[in-house]
Design an enzyme around this catalytic site. Structure first.
Site, PDB file in Angstrom:
ATOM      1  N   HIS A   1     -18.950  -2.058  -5.013  1.00 50.17           N
ATOM      2  CA  HIS A   1     -19.205  -3.161  -4.064  1.00 50.17           C
ATOM      3  C   HIS A   1     -17.905  -3.539  -3.328  1.00 50.17           C
ATOM      4  O   HIS A   1     -17.381  -4.656  -3.488  1.00 50.17           O
ATOM      5  CB  HIS A   1     -19.725  -4.334  -4.904  1.00 50.17           C
TER       6      HIS A   1
ATOM      7  N   GLU B   1     -20.547  -0.802   0.754  1.00 47.40           N
ATOM      8  CA  GLU B   1     -20.696  -0.437  -0.655  1.00 47.40           C
ATOM      9  C   GLU B   1     -21.417   0.898  -0.822  1.00 47.40           C
ATOM     10  O   GLU B   1     -22.584   1.019  -0.457  1.00 47.40           O
ATOM     11  CB  GLU B   1     -21.506  -1.527  -1.358  1.00 47.40           C
TER      12      GLU B   1
HETATM   13  O1  TA6 Z   1     -24.315  -6.388  -1.889  1.00 49.73           O
HETATM   14  C1  TA6 Z   1     -24.798  -7.498  -1.242  1.00 49.73           C
HETATM   15  C2  TA6 Z   1     -25.250  -8.526  -2.253  1.00 49.73           C
HETATM   16  O2  TA6 Z   1     -26.221  -7.993  -3.102  1.00 49.73           O
HETATM   17  C3  TA6 Z   1     -25.726  -9.764  -1.492  1.00 49.73           C
HETATM   18  O3  TA6 Z   1     -27.117  -9.930  -1.530  1.00 49.73           O
HETATM   19  C4  TA6 Z   1     -24.909 -10.911  -2.036  1.00 49.73           C
HETATM   20  O4  TA6 Z   1     -25.608 -11.759  -2.828  1.00 49.73           O
HETATM   21  C5  TA6 Z   1     -23.742 -10.186  -2.695  1.00 49.73           C
HETATM   22  O5  TA6 Z   1     -24.146  -8.928  -3.080  1.00 49.73           O
HETATM   23  C6  TA6 Z   1     -22.928 -10.895  -3.739  1.00 49.73           C
HETATM   24  O6  TA6 Z   1     -23.545 -11.007  -4.967  1.00 49.73           O
HETATM   25  P1  TA6 Z   1     -22.832 -11.814  -6.127  1.00 49.73           P
HETATM   26  O7  TA6 Z   1     -23.736 -11.691  -7.324  1.00 49.73           O
HETATM   27  O8  TA6 Z   1     -21.492 -11.171  -6.355  1.00 49.73           O
HETATM   28  O9  TA6 Z   1     -22.668 -13.231  -5.647  1.00 49.73           O
END
Ligand code: TA6
Length: 281
Positions: A154, A253
């Protein structure tokens, strides 16, 4: 003996060679700083990031595993799985040459992991630090039955100004839009950021380029054809205690998500790789 330093509650290792430097927290095998010497940092780290036990660092490259996003049947389980908040073991730091260092970290199934996900596994993260940053996440099935995973590296990338940033390489690609929960959208031209973007792009088999007018970041993926792109914009970031400075970040990502969910047979492995490099203009 492994030498670590402490940031907040988290232990991390520091790696430096003739061309680059990095900081990697043992919790989550989470690289939260990477910089090619003489250039600006490649990875974004929130000004309000928390370095707390059991909480993923907001920035760098959290590892989403063994599921990406919400768990598909139990919403009480942690978003993006548990690998990013568990403590990993540092296996080795090896100098390949003056300009390349390899770091290996490992997470094995335990009573704690089995209570969240009922399979035995060995997860290895290989990080290669040089003029580019390469991360490979290897999932080995140590169970007696097959399992399926979704996962993501990510990556939070640093940009000068999200309103001037665009991504090339997505034209005509299908995507799922999480913001309005719509499927089968098709990207027209470059992706720009005028509001919240949270999308799972499919059929990505060539590198993507993030351009912000000051530099170009190239993202290559191996082991998947899915790339997730996220910027929360003002409305969502204002609700997040550890993400106020959304203007200077974009997540690109390398992922296996939605129907791209590899099944790994007993004793077999799957490898997801992301390679990041940047050129300053
Ligand atoms: O990768 C995008 C995502 O899944 C978004 O939907 C957003 O919520 C982000 O990741 C962050 O997630 P987190 O659990 O780290 O707050």
């Amino acid at each position: 003996m492994l030498k670590t330093a402490l940031q907040g509650q988290l232990e991390y290792i520091e790696v430096s060679n003739s061309v680059s430097e990095a900081k990697i927290a043992l919790q989550g095998a989470h690289i939260f700083h990477f910089k090619v010497k003489g250039k600006k940092p490649l990875l974004w780290l929130s000004d309000t990031a928390l370095f707390k036990t059991g909480k993923a660092i907001r920035g760098g490259i959290p590892i989403c595993w063994p599921w990406f996003g919400a768990h598909n049947s139990n919403k009480l389980l942690p978003n993006h799985g548990f690998a990013r908040t568990f403590l990993w073991e540092h296996i080795e730091t090896k100098s390949i040459s003056e300009a390349e260092t390899k770091v290996r970290l490992r997470l094995k199934s335990s009573e704690d992991s089995l209570s969240l996900w009922p399979y035995r596994f060995e997860l290895t993260l290989d990080i290669s630090l040089g003029t580019e940053l390469r991360l490979s996440l290897i999932t080995k099935n140590l169970d007696t039955q097959a399992f399926s995973i979704t996962n993501a590296l990510h990556s939070y990338l640093r940009v000068q100004d999200i309103s001037q940033t665009y991504i090339k390489g997505l034209n005509n690609k299908p995507y799922y839009n999480k913001v309005d929960n719509s499927f089968n959208n098709i990207q027209a031209g470059k992706l720009r950021f005028t509001q919240e973007v949270d999308r799972v792009y499919q059929d990505i088999n060539t590198p993507l380029q993030v351009q912000d007018g000051h530099g170009i970041i190239t993202v290559k993926t191996e082991g998947s054809e899915t790339v997730v792109i996220w910027n929360p914009a003002e409305a969502l970031s204002s609700k997040m205690a550890d993400l106020s400075d959304y203007q200077t970040m974009v997540c690109v990502e390398s992922a296996n998500a939605l129907e791209d969910a590899p099944t790994i047979q007993a004793n077999e492995s799957h490898c997801l790789t992301t390679v990041l490099s940047h050129e300053e203009l």
